[in-house]
Structures are given as C-alpha cells and as structure tokens.
Write an enzyme that holds these catalytic residues in place. Structure first.
Site, PDB file in Angstrom:
ATOM      1  N   HIS A 138      -7.404  -5.960  -0.630  1.00  0.00           N
ATOM      2  CA  HIS A 138      -6.175  -5.279  -0.178  1.00  0.00           C
ATOM      3  C   HIS A 138      -5.477  -6.153   0.866  1.00  0.00           C
ATOM      4  CE1 HIS A 138      -3.856  -1.624  -0.274  1.00  0.00           C
ATOM      5  NE2 HIS A 138      -3.947  -1.435   1.028  1.00  0.00           N
TER       6      HIS A 138
ATOM      7  N   SER B 213       0.825  -1.201   0.000  1.00  0.00           N
ATOM      8  CA  SER B 213       0.000   0.000   0.000  1.00  0.00           C
ATOM      9  C   SER B 213       0.866   1.260   0.000  1.00  0.00           C
ATOM     10  CB  SER B 213      -0.957  -0.056   1.194  1.00  0.00           C
ATOM     11  OG  SER B 213      -2.012   0.876   1.047  1.00  0.00           O
TER      12      SER B 213
ATOM     13  N   ASP C  44      -8.990  -5.453  -5.371  1.00  0.00           N
ATOM     14  CA  ASP C  44      -8.586  -4.427  -4.413  1.00  0.00           C
ATOM     15  C   ASP C  44      -9.312  -3.135  -4.769  1.00  0.00           C
ATOM     16  OD1 ASP C  44      -7.340  -2.588  -2.766  1.00  0.00           O
ATOM     17  OD2 ASP C  44      -5.326  -3.401  -3.081  1.00  0.00           O
TER      18      ASP C  44
END
Length: 622
Positions: free
Chosen positions: A346, A210, A315
């Site tokens: 995610h 991320s 995601d």
C-alpha cells in the site's frame, strides 16, 4: 469567447460575401487568430512561471446536496485553495487538481503521504487559509498554472456533516466542489458571504491514495460534468470488497465504525445516527443496501473522465481486486486509461518510483487539464514492475493475446497434487478446516499439512506470464453448512523479490529531494526511499477467499447441504507476474485463513472432486 457580439446584419453580409467568393472558385482566406497560449505553456508542457509564495490562499465552504448529519441544513464542505495569480494576466483561468481526503487534520496516527503530513493554519481563526498543504501537489503544479484544492470530506477537518465512509455524504460533498467550480453549486466564506470561482476554467482532475482514491473513483462514477480525469492510487472501488473480501468473509482490517472514529472532526452527538448505521448495516456480512451505496465499480458506466490507476500487486490493505474489477468495467465502457502495477504493498508511486512518477503525472495532467498533446496517450498503456525497480511496458493491459489457459488438478503422489495442462483425472482430495496462516499454508509444498492441499506443476520449461485475474473452479462437498475457503497462486523457486511484508516494500531514508517551489511554512522536500528486497524460495502471487454459504449470492447466504456436491467459483486478485523457467507454480487450497480473515475454523472438512475442478489462468504471450 470574445466579450462583444457581432450584429445579425453584419453576420449576414459576411456569410453572403463568403458564399460569393467560394462560388467563384477562390479560396477564402482565414481571418481567425489563434489565442496566444498562457505564459505557463511552452510547447506541449507547462512550466513554472507563477510565484508560489505569491499564490492566493483561501478557504471556502461549498454547499453539498445532502444533509448527512440530519441537522436540517445541507452539509458545508471545507475547501482549502492555493492558486496562481498574475497581475499581468488579470483574467487568468486555470484548471484544478483536487484531493478530497478525511486525513488532513486527524491526529490518530494519520495524515497524508509517507510522512503523515497534515494541514497547518497560520491561526486558529476559522477563516485562516492553509499555510502548509500536505504533499507536493500544490508546490509543483501551482507555479505551472494549476489551482490545487484540498477538500475535507464531510464530517472531517473543518467540514460539516458526518464521515460516512465512502457513502453519499462524502461522495456528494466532493462532487459539489466540482459543481461549484463549474458554476453549479454555491459556496460561502467564513462570514457566510457567497463566493464564486471566476479564476478557473472548470476543468477538474482528482487524485488520491486509498480512501482519497475511493472518493475520486466514486465522484467519477457520478458522471459529474467538468471532471476530466482521476488518478486513483491503491484505491477502493468497492467498500464491500475491501471490508468483506467480496466473499461474505470479514477481512482483518478496520471496521467502518473504527474508520469513522479515526477521522471524525465532529462532536459525538452530531454524528450518532451515522455511527449507528456504520455499526449495524456496515457490520453486515451479507451484501446489503449500505454496501451497494459504496460501490463505484457498479456505476463505472457513468464515468466521463479518463483514469490513470496505480496499484500495488502485493497490497493486502486495498487488495488488487479493487483495481481489477474497476479496470475491467472501464475497459468495457471505453474509458481512456493508463495503469502502473507495482510489486509493493500500500504505497504511493511517489515513494517507489519518484522521478518517473512526477514526470508522468505532470504529462498526464497537462494532457487532460491543459489540453496539451503531450504524447502520453500514444505511449504504452501499462507499466508493470517485474522486480525491484525493473519495469516493463505493455501497449495495452492486459497484453494483447492474453487468454485463459485451463490447468487441471490431479491427485499426484497422494501428498502433493499435480497441476497440469493435461486432461483431468478422477479422484478426490480432502482439506480439514483448521486455522492456518498464509506463510504456513504456502511453505514446503511437498510436505503434507493439516489445513491445506497443494497442487504443483513440474518445473516450468519456459517463463510463464500471467496477467489479469485467475479463476479457480472447485467441485466440493462440505461436512459443515458454512466454512471459509481460501485459494492461493504461489511461485516456488529462488529469486530476489520485493519484500512487501517489510514496510510495504520500502524503507524511508534520511536524504531528501525537493519537488516544487516552497515557502518557509510549506517546503516541497521529502525523504527518499529504497526498496526492501529479500531472497526467497516462495512468493504468493494472488489470493481469493469465499464463505461457502455465499457461493451463490453475496446478499442471500444459503447453507451447504450435507454431503452434497456443489460447484464454487473463486476470482483471484488481479496481478501481472512472470514465473521464471525452472520454477514451479502452485495452487494452494485451504479453508480458514488466520492471516487475513476473522472467520473461526469449524473443524469440519471439504472434499474436492478433482475431475471437475480446475484453474483458469490468464496467460500472456511470451
């Protein structure tokens, strides 16, 4: 290199002697002796031979090249280090794995990994080294001859500066750490004494999920020497794409200022100017210089490191377009690369394919940081999850032979349109701008609904494999100057699928498995997970959004002229999916998406010219 130097006259004599021997037709015997490998290398792999409990733990502050808080001093970036030491190898030099993150010490429901681990220190003394490092990287890799560095991004943890959310403060601060490891930046201990890194050979890898992965991408895009590889996991490659859907719309995610408040470790006054920038330039819907500073994808040509990318095709936090555009640019510039694409959301691969991930990551780092021929670059480039824990490999990705197939949209029965590889026909379809959620827009394609129009194939005669980013071209006429436009590819047919809407596709279990050495303060054990699966008749495969005022430029919006036909192009998010024979593929067109965007419905309408609208679907060989 050897510590001594051979005299010039001695070299001359050796060269002359060599010339005489060669001229006489004799083979010159080799006198070079290969250096024995360090003891953590066995064949083509590293093995755990160094004591984790006896590893050196220290903290240093690397001086950045920027002053992001405007206090008149260059930022100092806190770096917690765990590295192997061995009395029998006093000159041991090891490569480095870095994770640069804003999440190491924040307490607002954040931390590293599925279990939200944070750094812990033995004491509150600023000079106290870390006693517990989040995640397993140090536990697993330090005994195998790697140093692990956990870097607090600027303005977070024990670092100075300000968290500027993917901006120059964060990126150049992390880059300075790579430079320090290669003797090109300065660092200091807590008492301000200078410190160097004689224990490293300067070979560096970066990893992160991320935001952390965004920093790895961005540092790679600086072309910094010494960075040999990056492993971005569900990583941002364009913060504009993440926050604005690359379409002039506002995504239903955190604002840039919210992210700053979530992670900052500085007093409010110290970063007031940064917050002002985040609240103004960072709130702009139009693309501007602020967003331009936060797009490593635009600088992919500078990348000198190899890239092992991992992304969830479902995601909806960091959409797969962030992977797809990055991958496309890396391929264009010949960057050595590998990819895993999962059906989860995610999620870190450690939590959806644990054993295979640790083994593969180990081999990847051994290849690129230890200079061992692990064979990994001769193996398939791509690995794609077809169903829960069912993986298929591809020699390259997208697969060789993938090409765009053009699908026409037709009027159909007047309620549900037709999606076909046949020639286009005339006619129009109308969509009214009323807020509609994704589940409502995608469900029951044969039923007419306000706010959406569905184009549907006949039942497929054979499996259909799409890999890459589809493109939808629509010739439209709008009754309002600006409206949202949403398109979705949908697989209609019964199937067991990963339920990414529940826990991003995983459930955490009670049992733990351990991945590396440990100490009483820092174990290497993590809860196992299981895949969430669901039997459904509908699955959204990919999406794209557009604000029609941004149809020509993301930076300079222009209103849609009333009752004028114009062509708009939408690039859907990258995916790799097989739609089984007997299923139907749908193209769902709607306007305002109440699930993933914040733009309000206008109540207007959009007409679609069916003769001049189409779907280009990247299709892989069966």
């Amino acid at each position: 290199m050897q510590s001594g130097m051979t005299g010039i006259s001695q070299i001359s004599r050796l060269v002359t002697a060599a010339a005489i021997v060669i001229a006489g037709g004799l083979a010159l015997p080799s006198t070079a002796r290969a250096e024995p490998p360090p003891k953590h290398v066995s064949g083509n792999t590293t093995i755990p031979v160094y004591s984790y409990a006896g590893a050196a733990r220290e903290v240093v502050w690397v001086r950045s090249s920027v002053d992001s808080d405007g206090d008149g001093a260059l930022d100092r970036i806190a770096v917690d280090i765990v590295r192997p030491v061995d009395p029998t190898q006093p000159d041991l030099k090891v490569p480095v794995i870095i994770e640069a993150s804003p999440y190491y010490t924040c307490t607002n429901a954040c931390g590293r990994g599925n279990e939200l681990e944070r750094k812990l220190y033995a004491t509150t003394d600023p000079a106290s080294p870390v006693s517990r490092m989040p995640l397993y990287y140090d536990n697993f890799f330090v005994p195998r001859g790697y140093a692990f560095l956990a870097v607090d991004l600027s303005g977070t943890g024990r670092s100075k500066g300000c968290a500027d959310i993917g901006g120059p403060g964060e990126v150049l601060g992390a880059k300075a750490v790579v430079d320090w490891l290669n003797g090109k930046a300065k660092a200091f201990r807590a008492d301000n004494t200078p410190v160097t890194a004689p224990w490293t050979n300067g070979k560096v890898g970066m990893i992160g999920k991320s935001w952390d992965g965004a920093i790895a991408n961005a540092v790679a895009a600086t072309g910094v020497p010494g960075l040999r590889t990056v492993v971005p996991i569900s990583a941002v490659s364009s913060w504009y794409d993440w926050e604005r859907l690359n379409a002039g719309l506002v995504a239903a995610v955190s604002s840039m200022d919210d992210l700053h408040l979530k992670v900052t470790g500085r007093p409010p006054a110290a970063c007031a100017a940064t917050r002002t920038t985040l609240q103004t330039a960072g709130a702009a819907v139009d693309h501007n210089a602020f967003w331009g500073q936060r797009e490593p994808v635009a600088q992919a040509g500078n990348v000198q490191a190899s890239v092992f990318a991992v992304h969830g095709m479902n995601d909806l936090n960091v959409k797969s377009s962030n992977f797809g555009r990055w991958w496309q640019q890396l391929a264009a510039h010949g960057v050595p690369r590998k990819v895993w694409l999962s059906q989860e959301g995610h999620v870190d691969p450690f939590d959806f394919r644990r054993a295979a991930w640790v083994q593969t990551l180990h081999r990847w780092f051994d290849q690129w940081l230890q200079d061992l021929d692990t064979g990994i670059m001769s193996e398939p480039m791509g690995s794609v999850e077809r169903g829960a824990d069912v993986w298929a490999d591809s020699a390259v990705w997208p697969p060789t032979g993938t090409h765009n197939v053009v699908w026409s949209v037709r009027s159909g029965n007047g309620v549900t349109g037709e999606l076909t590889t046949g020639a286009p026909q005339g006619g129009e379809a109308a969509v009214t701008d009323v807020a509609i959620s994704e589940p409502n827009a995608a469900a029951a394609p044969e039923i007419g609904k306000a706010g959406r129009h569905v184009f549907l194939t006949a039942p497929l005669a054979a499996d259909l494999h799409t890999a890459g980013a589809a493109t939808v071209v629509l010739r439209i006429r709008s009754s309002v100057p600006s409206s949202a436009l949403t398109v979705r590819l949908v697989d209609y047919g019964p199937r067991q699928r990963v339920n990414w809407e529940l826990g991003s596709g995983i459930t955490t279990l009670a049992p733990e498995t351990c991945w590396g050495a440990q100490t009483p303060a820092d174990d290497a054990c993590y809860h196992e997970t299981t895949k969430n699966v669901i039997a459904t008749d509908t699955s959204v495969l990919s999406r794209a959004w557009l604000d029609t005022a941004h149809r020509k430029s993301l930076a300079d919006p222009t209103p849609m002229p009333a009752d004028t036909w114009e062509t708009v192009v939408l690039r859907l998010h990258d995916t790799d999916q097989v739609i089984p024979a007997g299923h139907r593929l749908g193209l769902v067109v709607s306007l305002t998406d109440s699930t993933y965007t914040w733009k309000a419905a206008t109540g207007g309408s959009v007409q679609i010219d069916l003769h001049r609208s189409l779907l280009r679907l990247p299709t892989a060989p069966a």
